[in-house]
Design an enzyme around this catalytic site. Structure first.
Site, short mmCIF file in Angstrom:
data_model
loop_
_atom_site.label_atom_id
_atom_site.label_comp_id
_atom_site.label_asym_id
_atom_site.label_seq_id
_atom_site.Cartn_x
_atom_site.Cartn_y
_atom_site.Cartn_z
N HIS A 101 0.80 -0.87 -0.16
CA HIS A 101 -0.18 -0.13 0.17
C HIS A 101 0.89 1.28 -0.31
O HIS A 101 1.91 1.06 0.37
CB HIS A 101 -1.87 0.17 0.91
CG HIS A 101 -2.42 -0.53 1.66
ND1 HIS A 101 -1.65 -2.36 2.07
CD2 HIS A 101 -2.92 -1.15 1.36
CE1 HIS A 101 -2.67 -3.09 2.90
NE2 HIS A 101 -3.55 -2.64 1.76
N ASP A 104 2.34 1.53 2.98
CA ASP A 104 3.11 1.25 3.84
C ASP A 104 4.90 1.69 3.49
O ASP A 104 5.90 0.99 4.46
CB ASP A 104 3.35 -0.07 3.24
CG ASP A 104 1.66 -1.39 3.57
OD1 ASP A 104 1.21 -0.50 4.03
OD2 ASP A 104 1.58 -1.55 2.81
N GLU A 232 -10.85 -6.64 -4.53
CA GLU A 232 -11.05 -8.12 -3.13
C GLU A 232 -11.67 -7.80 -2.39
O GLU A 232 -12.53 -6.89 -1.48
CB GLU A 232 -9.50 -7.88 -2.26
CG GLU A 232 -9.56 -8.11 -0.95
CD GLU A 232 -7.85 -7.89 -0.54
OE1 GLU A 232 -6.74 -7.91 -1.20
OE2 GLU A 232 -7.76 -8.64 0.31
N ASP A 307 -10.98 -11.11 11.44
CA ASP A 307 -9.94 -11.88 10.11
C ASP A 307 -8.31 -11.75 11.14
O ASP A 307 -8.33 -11.40 11.21
CB ASP A 307 -9.47 -10.09 9.37
CG ASP A 307 -9.56 -10.72 8.03
OD1 ASP A 307 -9.33 -11.52 7.34
OD2 ASP A 307 -8.95 -9.56 7.41
N ASP A 309 -5.64 -13.92 9.31
CA ASP A 309 -5.34 -13.48 8.66
C ASP A 309 -4.17 -14.37 8.58
O ASP A 309 -2.38 -13.62 9.21
CB ASP A 309 -4.56 -12.39 7.90
CG ASP A 309 -5.06 -11.45 7.66
OD1 ASP A 309 -6.19 -11.44 6.27
OD2 ASP A 309 -5.57 -10.07 7.17
C1 XLS Z 1 -7.61 -6.37 4.55
C2 XLS Z 1 -7.23 -6.61 3.01
C3 XLS Z 1 -5.71 -5.59 2.62
C4 XLS Z 1 -5.46 -5.32 1.66
C5 XLS Z 1 -5.71 -4.74 0.84
O1 XLS Z 1 -8.56 -6.63 4.94
O2 XLS Z 1 -6.94 -8.03 3.57
O3 XLS Z 1 -5.14 -5.91 2.97
O4 XLS Z 1 -5.69 -6.98 0.35
O5 XLS Z 1 -5.93 -3.56 0.76
CA CA Z 2 -5.71 -8.86 1.53
CA CA Z 3 -7.10 -10.13 5.47
#
Ligand code: XLS
Ligand code: CA
Ligand code: CA
EC number: 5.3.1.5
Length: 436
Positions: A101, A104, A232, A307, A309
């Protein structure tokens, strides 16, 4: 130059007999599977945000992870150090791609111009580092969700001034992505969504979102950016109702607004889980529509409504994804981006390597298994379930040649259909044999 991972050498492929946790057991980037190398099939990318910016903070406390590249109190100096650490990591891990991003990579300034200048400064550095290391950009994106100005959304904000501010960021991020040779550009819905219908005109916000995206398509044409645009999906978090709920919702939205030829889907398995789907379901929906563009390879947890991740080290999840990817002939120009973070209490720098090495090995192993599975009995058995449509009246039906009355008359003359088992248990047993 300072090194951030002094105890770690370049990760090597050592094969399945290796017990070295910092070696690949399955990912041999030059191994050819179904006519392409593993590197070409998998197109792995590391994400900048979790890996170099996240310190494990959660709503209950600050992050315990000490990242030595975040110590400099000067934001630009810190960004330079972070970039050094990032490229050292990419190179030692041996991934061909990364994703970022705008925020980032470069700190936000006090004005649009200052933010653009900061980004441009860092992007020029990134270009040099890409050229030196051979690491490439899979995709860039803009962060329209962290700054409090976006609390009511970016492109869907009820205040037009905020929409414009978001546009300034997206424009700069597309410029940066083009300059860096990025193969894709991602739109994740950030805070594009709402919490209450009492204060939200959903129809108008979605129309604004479509118009915003249309202007991005126009801009890409204007500057000759040829990377793939990706959306996304995510059903919730940070807002209660995110507009890009899941693959089917995004496909419908794009078609409603005539944007379907300009966007594909960047699917994140964790978001599929949050939407109440098996990730493979949502990925198959995107692929069936010819719109599966890329994957944010991670995993969620069915028990949690958030989330998580996590690194996608689960073999069956990776196999389910790779079966679909192989069936559609690959992901390029997309790839497998590890949008994943180590757990909060994984506080050694080595843990970041363990997460990536394990996930890369899971996908490499899954690629081989999925290739064998796709060449095995399961697709043949699945196809055989539909043979009644391959000829005769079934094929006439598929060709649109039979009316409802024709179908009724066939039912009357054919009588009660023969019972045919779906054999799910048999399929699952064969699946497990392939898993080994
Ligand atoms: C957040 C998203 C983000 C996207 C990019 O939940 O996964 O990280 O992949 O903006
Ligand atoms: Ca993502
Ligand atoms: Ca995510």
């Amino acid at each position: 130059m300072k090194t951030y991972f002094p105890n770690i050498e370049k990760i090597q492929f050592e094969g399945t007999s290796s017990h070295n946790p910092l070696a690949f057991r399955y990912y041999d980037e030059n191994r050819v599977v179904a006519g392409k190398t593993m590197k070409e099939h998998l197109r792995f990318a590391v994400c900048y945000w979790h890996t170099f910016c996240g310190t494990g903070a959660d709503p209950f406390g600050p992050g315990p992870q000490q990242l030595p590249w975040l110590n400099n109190s000067n934001p630009m100096e810190q960004a330079y150090e972070k970039m050094d650490a990032a490229f050292e990591f990419f190179t030692k891990l041996g991934v061909p791609y990364y994703c970022f991003h705008d925020r980032d990579m470069a700190p936000e300034g006090n004005s649009v111009e200052e933010s653009e200048a900061n980004l441009w400064d860092l992007v020029k550095r990134a270009k040099d580092k890409q050229d030196e290391s051979g690491v490439k950009l899979l995709w860039g994106t803009a962060n329209l969700f962290s700054n409090p100005r976006y609390m009511n959304g970016g492109a869907t904000n009820p205040n037009f001034d905020v929409v414009c501010y978001g546009a300034s960021q997206v424009k700069a991020a597309i410029d940066a992505t083009k300059f860096l040779g990025g193969e894709n550009y991602v739109f994740w819905g950030g805070r594009e969504g709402y919490d209450s219908l009492l204060n939200t005109n959903m129809k108008r916000e979605k129309a604004h979102f479509a118009e915003f995206l249309r202007q991005c398509v126009n801009y890409a044409k204007e500057i000759d950016f040829t990377g793939q645009f990706l959306i996304e999906p995510k059903p919730m978090e940070p807002t209660k109702h995110q507009y890009d709920v899941d693959s089917a919702t995004v496909i419908g939205f794009l078609r409603e607004h005539g944007l379907e030829d300009h966007f594909k889907i960047n699917h994140e398995p964790n978001h599929g889980t949050l939407a109440g789907h098996d990730p493979a379901h949502d990925i198959q929906v995107a692929s069936d529509a010819g719109m599966l563009g890329s994957i944010d390879a991670n995993r969620g947890d069915h028990q949690n409504g958030w989330d998580t991740d996590q690194f996608p080290t689960n073999l069956d999840g990776a196999v389910d994804i790779m079966r679909i990817v192989l069936e559609q002939g690959g992901l390029a120009p997309g790839g497998l981006n590890f949008d994943a973070k180590t757990r909060r209490n994984s506080t050694d720098l080595e843990d970041i390597f363990y997460g990536h090495v394990g996930a890369m090995d899971a996908f490499a192993r899954a690629l081989v298994i999925a290739e064998e599975m796709n060449a095995g009995d399961i697709p043949k058995m699945k196809q055989a379930r539909y043979t009644s449509f391959d000829s005769g009246k079934g094929s006439e039906f598929e060709a649109g040649k039979l009316s409802l009355t024709d179908l009724r008359n066939l039912a009357a003359s054919n009588g009660e259909p023969k019972q045919i088992s779906g054999q799910q248990e048999l399929y699952e047993n064969i699946y497990n044999i392939h898993l080994g």
